[in-house]
Structures are given as structure tokens and as C-alpha cells.
Design an enzyme around this catalytic site. Structure first.
Site, PDB file in Angstrom:
ATOM      1  N   CYS A   9       0.882  -1.129   0.057  1.00 15.20           N
ATOM      2  CA  CYS A   9       0.042   0.065   0.063  1.00 15.20           C
ATOM      3  C   CYS A   9       0.884   1.320   0.037  1.00 15.20           C
ATOM      4  O   CYS A   9       2.178   1.039  -0.014  1.00 15.20           O
ATOM      5  CB  CYS A   9      -0.961   0.056   1.169  1.00 15.20           C
ATOM      6  SG  CYS A   9      -0.089   0.275   2.654  1.00 15.20           S
ATOM      7  N   ILE A  10       0.118   2.412  -0.171  1.00 13.03           N
ATOM      8  CA  ILE A  10       1.113   3.616  -0.168  1.00 13.03           C
ATOM      9  C   ILE A  10       1.930   3.877   1.110  1.00 13.03           C
ATOM     10  O   ILE A  10       3.247   3.943   1.020  1.00 13.03           O
ATOM     11  CB  ILE A  10       0.199   4.911  -0.108  1.00 13.03           C
ATOM     12  CG1 ILE A  10      -0.872   4.654  -1.613  1.00 13.03           C
ATOM     13  CG2 ILE A  10       0.799   6.138  -0.404  1.00 13.03           C
ATOM     14  CD1 ILE A  10      -2.035   5.553  -1.503  1.00 13.03           C
TER      15      ILE A  10
END
Length: 480
Positions: A9-10
């Protein structure tokens, strides 16, 4: 069936591991062998071996940023966002296996379009446009994911320099120099990894150079850094199509020809085309944000904080968070960042509190899950609410969204600021990390109260009301 997967994820914190856990649990429940490699903030863990990849029927990539696929050459690769996987892991696995059954070697990698909706590697019609925008978004998020550690480190070090400003100016100067350097690197790093996400390693050099031009020479700031990354990445892709050398010259492409010409292209465009207009726009936006006060700031704070909570780590959350992080690019504490993180403290914390004071509205499983939400809430992780929203989305999502929004509006009203983009309550002891801490905490408390109150109104009872003592006695009786 043997399945391998990669999750990322980011921020590399929450969805990376939640999606991995969801895939592992769903895979086992469906009777498949599955191994998941996580690419989190501390690096790759549970790394896939060549043998595991070779023996797998399909590769699932659950990522919100670009993941290199060279090692999966010749394998069917099915892509989806981490948010989708957390909510529909079993469905994703079944679609991935169906996709692998129809896989016909002929391309290096066949990748199903994001959103896990199409079964073809060649999107058609409007779906093609959606995939293009999805890819642009993922390249951008890849760059931002590498930017965040620089902002966090630089922000904390700068805050420490402020703390020593009066007592020890020499130490303050040293810390300020280091913090300034970390902040100065964030746009080049972001631009470099946007370009690398698009064009692999040849994009790194032009991207970083373009990022330096955005942060220094052209003063085009965050917007200029983003544009520099995309210009660099797509210029490399264009040059790959123009220069089709063979033999020895081909070997020089990634280390000389592509970086050289793409850096020149990026530099010229940044200096003579992009730089000045974007600098004017950037200055206008910066001045506008800095001038916000009263009602305007309150509205901004509400919107940013509500976006953090509304889809629990999904697209709106990421856009709101990216906007808040971008406001830190000037190196100054940000009202928007304070609203974003304060709002992000509310959802998991409020649900944890609700399970304690209103256990009759939650199942036993939810009450147990609520215990973990205390830590998640304090750590600025909204994903702890996902299991609760999955069971009662009509009650939970409006409650956490409005509660977070109220918190964001209050932090803006009180003029709270923040100089680091993550960390939750754990960065509060750092001098200067958060401005106006008492009102910041009061804002969070009010937002939590709003969420709990709305939960009480919107959420239906799932068991008879009883005191904590009665509930414990009931559990003890059931256990016996």
C-alpha cells in the site's frame, strides 16, 4: 492450487498487512496453498523464491503502487487494489484462478485490469480510459509512498531543531541543516520514483533531476515535482520506441542513452515550459492555503478529515492524505495535515470506545476486534473499522465520517498545525510536531464523541442490553 501474491500500500503500514492476512485466510478457507510477500515500510518480508513463483498457478498483486513484474515473466498476473482485497479476498482469488485458466503465453506478462472487474488483458472502450487513469494514479502513489519517509524524518528533525532554538542554538543549527536536507530531497525522490514506476530504472535519473529543478531552480514545488516525474517516465518510454538498437548499443540503452536523453528532455521542459507557469500556480495555492482562516479553514479541515475516514483507506482517503502531505512541501507546519491526522485518529478509537460502552450493539467477535482498535486509532490507522463497516456500512461509515469531519473542522478553527505526516499520538511528545496540542486533543475527543453518539443512534442492537458484570457472567456460563 498454489498461489503466490505480493501486497503493497502507499504508506506500507496498514493495508499492506491487512490485504496479506485477508489473502492468506481466504486462500486457506478455499483449500489453496498461498504465500504472500509483503512490501511494507520496513521492506520486503516473506519474500517469494524463484521455485515458489515457478510452481504457482497464478500471481496476485494487491498493490496501490507499481510493483516490478520482471520476476513473474511468463506467469499469469492478476492485479487488484489492497482495499478491494481486504474486502473481497475470496472473490479476488477465484477471479485470479479463472483468469489463469484462460491465460495463453505469448506476452511477457498478462495483467488483468485493476478493480478486478475485467477478465481480459486488453481493456476495451471506456474501461481502457479507467485503466489509464488507474495507472496514472498508481504511478503518483508510488512516488508519494517514497516521499513520506523523507517528510516524516525531516519534519521530526525540524521540530527538534525548534525545541533547541533557545537553549542550544548550535545543536538547533545542526538539526535544522539535516531537516532542511531531508525536506529538500522529498520532491526529487517523489519525482524519481514516479518515473521509475513508469519506466523502470532508466526513469530514475531524469525523474530525480526534474524533481530537483522543481524544488530549487524553477520553484514549482509539489505540482512541478509530480509533472517532472511523469515527463521523465514517459519520455523514457518514448525514447525506447525511437531508439531500437541491436548488439552492443542495445546494452548501452539503460545506462547511457535513455538516462542521457530523457534527462535533457525533462530538464528543458521543466526550465522553459513547465517551471514558471507552475511556479505561479504553486505560489497562488500556497498563499491561498496560508491565508485561510475562520470559515474557509474550517470547511477545508472538515473536507480533508472526512475524506480520510469516508472509505477507510480507499481512494478518497488517499487523495485527502496526499493533499495534506503536499501542503508540507513548503517546509512549514500545515493546518490541513493537522486536520487529516486528527480526523484519522477518530474512526478506530471511536469504534473501540463504542464496543466498550455499547456492547449490545456489537457481536462478540466485534467486541474482541474493538480491543485492537485502540492501538490502531492511536496510530492513525483507520482500517481497523473495516470489519465493522463490512457488517453495518449504513451505520458505521456515516458515523466515522461525520466524527472525523467535525474533528478536522475544529482543529482548523483552533489553528492547530502539524509538521509530520504520520505517527498518530506517538509524535505528540516531539516539540513542534503538532501545534496547539490541547485543542488538537480536544478536537479528537469531540469527534470521537460525535461518532459514538451517531453509532448509538444509527446502529441496531444485536443482543439484549446488560451490564458488563452480567455479560461476563453470561460468557462464563456459556464457557462452562
Amino acid at each position: 492450487m498454489k498461489i503466490v501474491a505480493v501486497t503493497a500500500c502507499i504508506s506500507g503500514i496498514a493495508h499492506t498487512y491487512l490485504s496479506a492476512e485477508a489473502l492468506e485466510n481466504a486462500g486457506k478457507a478455499l483449500g489453496h496453498q498461498i504465500k504472500v510477500e509483503t512490501r511494507g515500510s520496513i521492506g520486503a518480508e516473506n519474500v517469494l523464491t524463484e521455485r515458489e513463483i515457478r510452481e504457482a498457478q497464478v500471481v496476485i498483486i494487491a498493490a496501490d503502487l507499481s510493483i516490478p513484474k520482471e520476476r513473474f515473466k511468463g506467469k499469469p498476473v492478476y492485479e487488484a487494489g489492497t482495499h478491494e482485497v481486504v474486502n473481497k479476498a475470496g472473490e479476488i482469488i477465484e477471479k485470479a484462478l479463472k483468469f489463469s485458466e484462460n491465460y495463453q503465453p505469448g506476452k511477457e506478462t498478462m495483467t488483468a485490469p485493476k478493480e478486478a472487474k475485467a477478465e481480459s488483458a486488453e481493456p476495451q472502450g471506456d474501461g481502457g480510459k479507467n485503466v489509464i487513469w488507474s495507472e496514472i494514479y498508481r504511478h503518483l502513489m508510488c512516488g508519494i509512498s517514497y516521499l513520506i519517509p523523507f517528510v516524516v524524518s525531516g519534519g521530526i528533525i525540524m521540530a527538534l531543531s525548534f525545541a533547541f532554538a533557545e537553549s542550544n542554538p548550535e545543536i538547533a543549527g545542526i538539526l535544522g541543516t539535516i531537516g532542511d536536507l531531508a525536506f529538500g530531497m522529498m520532491l526529487p525522490i517523489m519525482a524519481g520514483f514516479i518515473a521509475q514506476s513508469i519506466a523502470d530504472r532508466p526513469g530514475l535519473v531524469p525523474g530525480i533531476v526534474g524533481g530537483f529543478l522543481a524544488s530549487g531552480v524553477t520553484a514549482s514545488g509539489f505540482i512541478g515535482g509530480v509533472l517532472a516525474g511523469f515527463i521523465a517516465g514517459y519520455s523514457v518510454q518514448l525514447l525506447k520506441k525511437i531508439f531500437r538498437f541491436k548488439g552492443g548499443l542495445r546494452a548501452m540503452m539503460p545506462i547511457l542513452i535513455l538516462p542521457l536523453f530523457s534527462t535533457l528532455i525533462t530538464g528543458i521542459i521543466m526550465l522553459f515550459v513547465i517551471g514558471k507557469p507552475v511556479a505561479i500556480v504553486n505560489d497562488f495555492l500556497t498563499n491561498w492555503l496560508n491565508s485561510l482562516s475562520g470559515g474557509s479553514a474550517v470547511v477545508l479541515g472538515f473536507i480533508v478529515a472526512a475524506m480520510i475516514a469516508v472509505d477507510l483507506g480507499g481512494v478518497f482517503c488517499r487523495v485527502g492524505y496526499a493533499f495534506a502531505v503536499a501542503t508540507l512541501a513548503t517546509g512549514q507546519p500545515s493546518v490541513a495535515m493537522a486536520a487529516a491526522m486528527a480526523g484519522g485518529l477518530v474512526p478506530s478509537t471511536a469504534i473501540a470506545l463504542a464496543t466498550v460502552i455499547m456492547p449490545h450493539k456489537f457481536t462478540d467477535d466485534e467486541i474482541e476486534a474493538g480491543k485492537g482498535c485502540w492501538v490502531l486509532g492511536a496510530s492513525f490507522i483507520v482500517e481497523g473499522v473495516i470489519p465493522f463497516a463490512a457488517r453495518d456500512i449504513k451505520a458505521v461509515v456515516p458515523a466515522v465520517t461525520l466524527g472525523a469531519g467535525v474533528t478536522g473542522a475544529l482543529t482548523a478553527f483552533f489553528g492547530c498545525t502539524q509538521s509530520v505526516p504520520h505517527g498518530g499520538i506517538w509524535v505528540m511528545p516531539v516539540p513542534g510536531a503538532i501545534g496547539n496540542v490541547p485543542m488538537y486533543l480536544l478536537s479528537v475527543a469531540v469527534g470521537v464523541a460525535v461518532t459514538v453518539g451517531l453509532t448509538a443512534v444509527l446502529k441496531k442492537d444485536v443482543s439484549p442490553k446488560m451490564s458488563r458484570t452480567q455479560r461476563k457472567a453470561q460468557k462464563a456460563e456459556a464457557f462452562q
